[in-house]
Design an enzyme around this catalytic site. Structure first.
Site, PDB file in Angstrom:
ATOM      1  N   THR A 128       0.792  -1.233   0.000  1.00  0.00           N
ATOM      2  CA  THR A 128       0.000   0.000   0.000  1.00  0.00           C
ATOM      3  C   THR A 128       0.826   1.284   0.000  1.00  0.00           C
ATOM      4  OG1 THR A 128      -1.441   1.329   1.430  1.00  0.00           O
ATOM      5  CG2 THR A 128      -0.178  -0.370   2.516  1.00  0.00           C
ATOM      6  N   GLU A 130       0.198   3.602   1.811  1.00  0.00           N
ATOM      7  CA  GLU A 130       0.308   4.038   3.210  1.00  0.00           C
ATOM      8  C   GLU A 130       1.728   3.859   3.738  1.00  0.00           C
ATOM      9  OE1 GLU A 130      -2.173   5.322   5.533  1.00  0.00           O
ATOM     10  OE2 GLU A 130      -3.114   5.781   3.632  1.00  0.00           O
ATOM     11  N   TYR A 152      -1.726   0.347  10.924  1.00  0.00           N
ATOM     12  CA  TYR A 152      -1.966  -0.381   9.665  1.00  0.00           C
ATOM     13  C   TYR A 152      -0.727  -0.342   8.784  1.00  0.00           C
ATOM     14  CZ  TYR A 152      -3.702  -0.959   4.839  1.00  0.00           C
ATOM     15  OH  TYR A 152      -3.866  -1.337   3.529  1.00  0.00           O
ATOM     16  N   LYS A 156       1.735  -3.306   7.455  1.00  0.00           N
ATOM     17  CA  LYS A 156       1.924  -3.560   6.013  1.00  0.00           C
ATOM     18  C   LYS A 156       3.394  -3.451   5.622  1.00  0.00           C
ATOM     19  CE  LYS A 156      -2.159  -4.362   4.043  1.00  0.00           C
ATOM     20  NZ  LYS A 156      -2.454  -5.394   3.021  1.00  0.00           N
ATOM     21  N   ARG A 187     -16.844  -0.425  -2.879  1.00  0.00           N
ATOM     22  CA  ARG A 187     -15.994   0.026  -1.784  1.00  0.00           C
ATOM     23  C   ARG A 187     -16.760  -0.045  -0.463  1.00  0.00           C
ATOM     24  NH1 ARG A 187     -10.891   0.579   0.172  1.00  0.00           N
ATOM     25  NH2 ARG A 187     -10.008   2.654  -0.199  1.00  0.00           N
TER      26      ARG A 187
HETATM   27  P1  NAP Z   1     -11.551  -4.933   1.904  1.00  0.00           P
HETATM   28  O1  NAP Z   1     -12.695  -4.629   1.001  1.00  0.00           O
HETATM   29  O2  NAP Z   1     -11.553  -4.432   3.301  1.00  0.00           O
HETATM   30  O3  NAP Z   1     -11.385  -6.528   1.928  1.00  0.00           O
HETATM   31  C1  NAP Z   1     -10.552  -7.151   2.874  1.00  0.00           C
HETATM   32  C2  NAP Z   1     -10.720  -8.660   2.770  1.00  0.00           C
HETATM   33  O4  NAP Z   1      -9.894  -9.272   3.770  1.00  0.00           O
HETATM   34  C3  NAP Z   1     -12.153  -9.144   3.032  1.00  0.00           C
HETATM   35  O5  NAP Z   1     -12.404 -10.238   2.201  1.00  0.00           O
HETATM   36  C4  NAP Z   1     -12.074  -9.606   4.479  1.00  0.00           C
HETATM   37  O6  NAP Z   1     -13.022 -10.589   4.803  1.00  0.00           O
HETATM   38  C5  NAP Z   1     -10.680 -10.194   4.508  1.00  0.00           C
HETATM   39  N1  NAP Z   1     -10.149 -10.346   5.856  1.00  0.00           N
HETATM   40  C6  NAP Z   1     -10.028  -9.410   6.819  1.00  0.00           C
HETATM   41  N2  NAP Z   1      -9.500  -9.948   7.937  1.00  0.00           N
HETATM   42  C7  NAP Z   1      -9.279 -11.257   7.675  1.00  0.00           C
HETATM   43  C8  NAP Z   1      -8.766 -12.356   8.413  1.00  0.00           C
HETATM   44  N3  NAP Z   1      -8.371 -12.235   9.692  1.00  0.00           N
HETATM   45  N4  NAP Z   1      -8.688 -13.568   7.817  1.00  0.00           N
HETATM   46  C9  NAP Z   1      -9.116 -13.731   6.553  1.00  0.00           C
HETATM   47  N5  NAP Z   1      -9.625 -12.736   5.790  1.00  0.00           N
HETATM   48  C10 NAP Z   1      -9.699 -11.522   6.347  1.00  0.00           C
HETATM   49  O7  NAP Z   1     -10.176  -4.431   1.264  1.00  0.00           O
HETATM   50  P2  NAP Z   1      -9.830  -4.075  -0.267  1.00  0.00           P
HETATM   51  O8  NAP Z   1     -10.063  -2.627  -0.470  1.00  0.00           O
HETATM   52  O9  NAP Z   1     -10.437  -5.082  -1.161  1.00  0.00           O
HETATM   53  O10 NAP Z   1      -8.241  -4.246  -0.240  1.00  0.00           O
HETATM   54  C11 NAP Z   1      -7.633  -5.505  -0.529  1.00  0.00           C
HETATM   55  C12 NAP Z   1      -6.210  -5.499   0.005  1.00  0.00           C
HETATM   56  O11 NAP Z   1      -5.472  -4.451  -0.606  1.00  0.00           O
HETATM   57  C13 NAP Z   1      -6.075  -5.267   1.503  1.00  0.00           C
HETATM   58  O12 NAP Z   1      -4.974  -6.024   1.946  1.00  0.00           O
HETATM   59  C14 NAP Z   1      -5.764  -3.798   1.627  1.00  0.00           C
HETATM   60  O13 NAP Z   1      -5.054  -3.534   2.819  1.00  0.00           O
HETATM   61  C15 NAP Z   1      -4.917  -3.578   0.397  1.00  0.00           C
HETATM   62  N6  NAP Z   1      -4.946  -2.240  -0.199  1.00  0.00           N
HETATM   63  C16 NAP Z   1      -6.143  -1.657  -0.533  1.00  0.00           C
HETATM   64  C17 NAP Z   1      -6.149  -0.422  -1.154  1.00  0.00           C
HETATM   65  C18 NAP Z   1      -7.432   0.246  -1.555  1.00  0.00           C
HETATM   66  O14 NAP Z   1      -7.391   1.463  -1.827  1.00  0.00           O
HETATM   67  N7  NAP Z   1      -8.540  -0.460  -1.658  1.00  0.00           N
HETATM   68  C19 NAP Z   1      -4.932   0.219  -1.432  1.00  0.00           C
HETATM   69  C20 NAP Z   1      -3.746  -0.410  -1.086  1.00  0.00           C
HETATM   70  C21 NAP Z   1      -3.762  -1.662  -0.489  1.00  0.00           C
HETATM   71  P3  NAP Z   1     -14.498 -10.219   5.376  1.00  0.00           P
HETATM   72  O15 NAP Z   1     -15.323  -9.896   4.149  1.00  0.00           O
HETATM   73  O16 NAP Z   1     -14.904 -11.456   6.059  1.00  0.00           O
HETATM   74  O17 NAP Z   1     -14.328  -9.032   6.277  1.00  0.00           O
HETATM   75  N1  GDD Z   2     -12.620   7.042   6.261  1.00  0.00           N
HETATM   76  C1  GDD Z   2     -12.752   8.380   6.351  1.00  0.00           C
HETATM   77  N2  GDD Z   2     -13.915   8.897   6.813  1.00  0.00           N
HETATM   78  N3  GDD Z   2     -11.724   9.161   5.935  1.00  0.00           N
HETATM   79  C2  GDD Z   2     -11.898  10.496   5.990  1.00  0.00           C
HETATM   80  C3  GDD Z   2     -13.068  11.078   6.454  1.00  0.00           C
HETATM   81  C4  GDD Z   2     -14.133  10.251   6.904  1.00  0.00           C
HETATM   82  O1  GDD Z   2     -15.190  10.686   7.335  1.00  0.00           O
HETATM   83  N4  GDD Z   2     -12.939  12.432   6.353  1.00  0.00           N
HETATM   84  C5  GDD Z   2     -11.738  12.663   5.851  1.00  0.00           C
HETATM   85  N5  GDD Z   2     -11.084  11.507   5.636  1.00  0.00           N
HETATM   86  C6  GDD Z   2      -9.712  11.388   5.137  1.00  0.00           C
HETATM   87  C7  GDD Z   2      -8.820  10.475   5.981  1.00  0.00           C
HETATM   88  O2  GDD Z   2      -8.315  11.177   7.121  1.00  0.00           O
HETATM   89  C8  GDD Z   2      -7.724  10.139   4.963  1.00  0.00           C
HETATM   90  O3  GDD Z   2      -6.743  11.159   4.967  1.00  0.00           O
HETATM   91  C9  GDD Z   2      -8.474  10.143   3.627  1.00  0.00           C
HETATM   92  O4  GDD Z   2      -9.739  10.794   3.859  1.00  0.00           O
HETATM   93  C10 GDD Z   2      -8.731   8.773   3.024  1.00  0.00           C
HETATM   94  O5  GDD Z   2      -9.300   7.940   4.022  1.00  0.00           O
HETATM   95  P1  GDD Z   2      -9.892   6.480   3.676  1.00  0.00           P
HETATM   96  O6  GDD Z   2     -10.867   6.568   2.578  1.00  0.00           O
HETATM   97  O7  GDD Z   2     -10.328   5.867   4.962  1.00  0.00           O
HETATM   98  O8  GDD Z   2      -8.643   5.708   3.058  1.00  0.00           O
HETATM   99  P2  GDD Z   2      -7.110   5.615   3.509  1.00  0.00           P
HETATM  100  O9  GDD Z   2      -6.321   6.405   2.524  1.00  0.00           O
HETATM  101  O10 GDD Z   2      -6.935   5.915   4.941  1.00  0.00           O
HETATM  102  O11 GDD Z   2      -6.820   4.053   3.332  1.00  0.00           O
HETATM  103  C11 GDD Z   2      -7.213   3.366   2.140  1.00  0.00           C
HETATM  104  O12 GDD Z   2      -6.205   3.484   1.156  1.00  0.00           O
HETATM  105  C12 GDD Z   2      -4.946   2.872   1.505  1.00  0.00           C
HETATM  106  C13 GDD Z   2      -3.984   3.133   0.343  1.00  0.00           C
HETATM  107  O13 GDD Z   2      -3.408   4.381   0.464  1.00  0.00           O
HETATM  108  C14 GDD Z   2      -7.481   1.903   2.516  1.00  0.00           C
HETATM  109  O14 GDD Z   2      -8.055   1.262   1.417  1.00  0.00           O
HETATM  110  C15 GDD Z   2      -6.185   1.195   2.873  1.00  0.00           C
HETATM  111  O15 GDD Z   2      -6.460  -0.209   3.029  1.00  0.00           O
HETATM  112  C16 GDD Z   2      -5.167   1.399   1.748  1.00  0.00           C
HETATM  113  O16 GDD Z   2      -3.951   0.774   2.075  1.00  0.00           O
END
Ligand code: NAP
Ligand code: GDD
Length: 363
Positions: A128, A130, A152, A156, A187
């Site tokens: 990520t 992050e 987190y 990671k 999402r």
């Molecule tokens: P998500 O929608 O939160 O999905 C997470 C998945 O992990 C779900 O299937 C969840 O299962 C499963 N999980 C959580 N805890 C677990 C455990 N203890 N054992 C087995 N499975 C578990 O996340 P996503 O957005 O698809 O992201 C996928 C991956 O990419 C994650 O590793 C995330 O950290 C990483 N990532 C995401 C982003 C982004 O912007 N979306 C960016 C960078 C990296 P349940 O459905 O049962 O909760």
């Molecule tokens: N969730 C949330 N809710 N975020 C908020 C809000 C709110 O009400 N208001 C402002 N934010 C700001 C957060 O402080 C952060 O700076 C930004 O919006 C994005 O927050 P999220 O959408 O929660 O995502 P994230 O960037 O913290 O994390 C996601 O992206 C990562 C990759 O950069 C997740 O998907 C992580 O799993 C992933 O690694």
């Protein structure tokens, strides 16, 4: 020969898109799920029952379950997507996040080794942006130093380094995709983009009064999740195991996202004020629709993510701007407008039915 893939976290946003993508490519797809008291698998419901799609129980905190599933499936490719993926939640559950997001990666790598698959199984690790956290340069690329800024991100970072270690120590084909934020109509509803699109739809349709957010000035490089899963696959088809930054190269603030989402539902927002006093007002009615709440502030917040996807574009031939920011927001808003309209219709049916039952019109 049909290839076999194992996706941990198949029920998540990315897992569901990746499963569809791999099935279309002709893979035998296996996914892991967790036991839950309610069967809530909305994102993959349409895939269940397909002949090449299979589910297995496993938890990232349970080595034995991972060993069993890897030993049974003997995959050619593993996509390790399972994680506690919410940054704010990681401040409340830091130990759980470390176990699942850090040690969990080690458990997958060891399961592959112990099952004798180290030489044949390719592994993708969901890393990520992050990791860049309190960023040391803008935009960020594969050589930018890491400065994780949440439990987190620290977890990671372990995942990133243990993947590199297994690649170097055992010659395993394991890679990290350093993915910047990617969003979609699937999402989770507590991530900021989806929270905004759902609220815009609800406010437009009279189901919600106001939207409360945290830091409106935070900057993100937002892409479309459906485009990003292609890149996960490309990383594993590469000649050499390498890590890649996956991003669009375009940056916007939370405020920008909000303004555009409301625009697509027909509401023009004007922001004024600063910090916790900033408000988003409907230009047409003067009503305050967006307010800031410190409940959504984080102890440390990552505020300037902007990725440089040059390496992925040049080496993998991946197109980072297939879906523009504007198209992404529109896709999400349209889906949520439809979802809210359906909710309203079902509310109406329930109310009418209750009335008819009470009046004895239906029995
Ligand atoms: P998500 O929608 O939160 O999905 C997470 C998945 O992990 C779900 O299937 C969840 O299962 C499963 N999980 C959580 N805890 C677990 C455990 N203890 N054992 C087995 N499975 C578990 O996340 P996503 O957005 O698809 O992201 C996928 C991956 O990419 C994650 O590793 C995330 O950290 C990483 N990532 C995401 C982003 C982004 O912007 N979306 C960016 C960078 C990296 P349940 O459905 O049962 O909760
Ligand atoms: N969730 C949330 N809710 N975020 C908020 C809000 C709110 O009400 N208001 C402002 N934010 C700001 C957060 O402080 C952060 O700076 C930004 O919006 C994005 O927050 P999220 O959408 O929660 O995502 P994230 O960037 O913290 O994390 C996601 O992206 C990562 C990759 O950069 C997740 O998907 C992580 O799993 C992933 O690694």
């Amino acid at each position: 020969m049909m290839k076999t893939a194992l996706i941990t976290g198949v029920t998540g946003q990315d897992g569901s898109f990746l499963a569809e993508f791999l099935l279309e490519k002709g893979y035998e797809v296996h996914g892991t799920i967790r036991r839950s008291s309610v069967d809530y698998r909305e994102r993959i419901a349409h895939l269940e029952g397909l002949p090449h799609f299979h589910l297995h129980y496993a938890d990232m905190g349970d080595s034995m379950s991972l060993l069993q599933v890897v030993g049974k499936v003997r995959p050619d490719e593993i996509y390790n997507l399972a994680a506690q993926s919410h940054v704010q939640v990681s401040f409340d559950s830091p130990e759980f996040t470390a176990d699942v997001d850090a040690t969990g990666v080690l458990r997958v790598l060891e399961a592959v080794r112990l099952c004798g698959l180290a030489a044949t199984c390719r592994i993708y690790q969901a890393s990520t942006s992050e990791l860049y956290g309190k960023v040391e340069e803008v935009p960020q690329n594969e050589n930018t130093p890491f400065h994780p800024y949440s439990p987190y991100a620290v977890a990671k970072l372990y995942g990133y380094w243990i993947v590199k270690e297994y690649r170097e120590a055992y010659g395993m084909f394991c890679c990290s995709g350093i993915l910047f934020n990617h969003e979609s109509e699937r999402r989770g509803e507590t991530f900021v983009t989806r929270k905004i699109t759902l609220a815009a739809a609800r406010i437009r349709q009279g189901k919600q009064e106001k939207l409360y957010l945290g830091n409106l000035s935070s900057l993100r490089d937002w892409g479309y999740a459906k485009d990003y899963v292609e890149c996960m696959w490309l990383i594993l088809q590469n000649d050499k195991p390498e890590d890649f930054v996956i991003a669009t190269g375009v940056q916007h603030s939370v405020r920008d996202f909000c303004r555009l989402a409301f625009h697509y539902v027909g509401i023009e927002l004007e922001f004024s004020g600063e910090g916790e006093n900033e408000k988003g007002v409907d230009k047409a009615t003067g009503k305050v629709l967006v307010e800031v709440s410190s409940d959504f502030y984080r102890p440390t917040d990552v505020v300037n993510l902007w990725g440089d996807p040059s390496k992925a574009r040049e080496q993998l031939g991946w197109n980072p701007v297939k879906t523009s920011f504007e198209q992404l927001v529109k896709i999400m808003v349209d889906a949520d407008m439809e979802k809210v309209a359906l909710e309203r219709a079902s509310d109406r049916i329930r109310t009418n039915l209750a009335e008819y039952l009470e009046k004895g019109i239906v029995k």
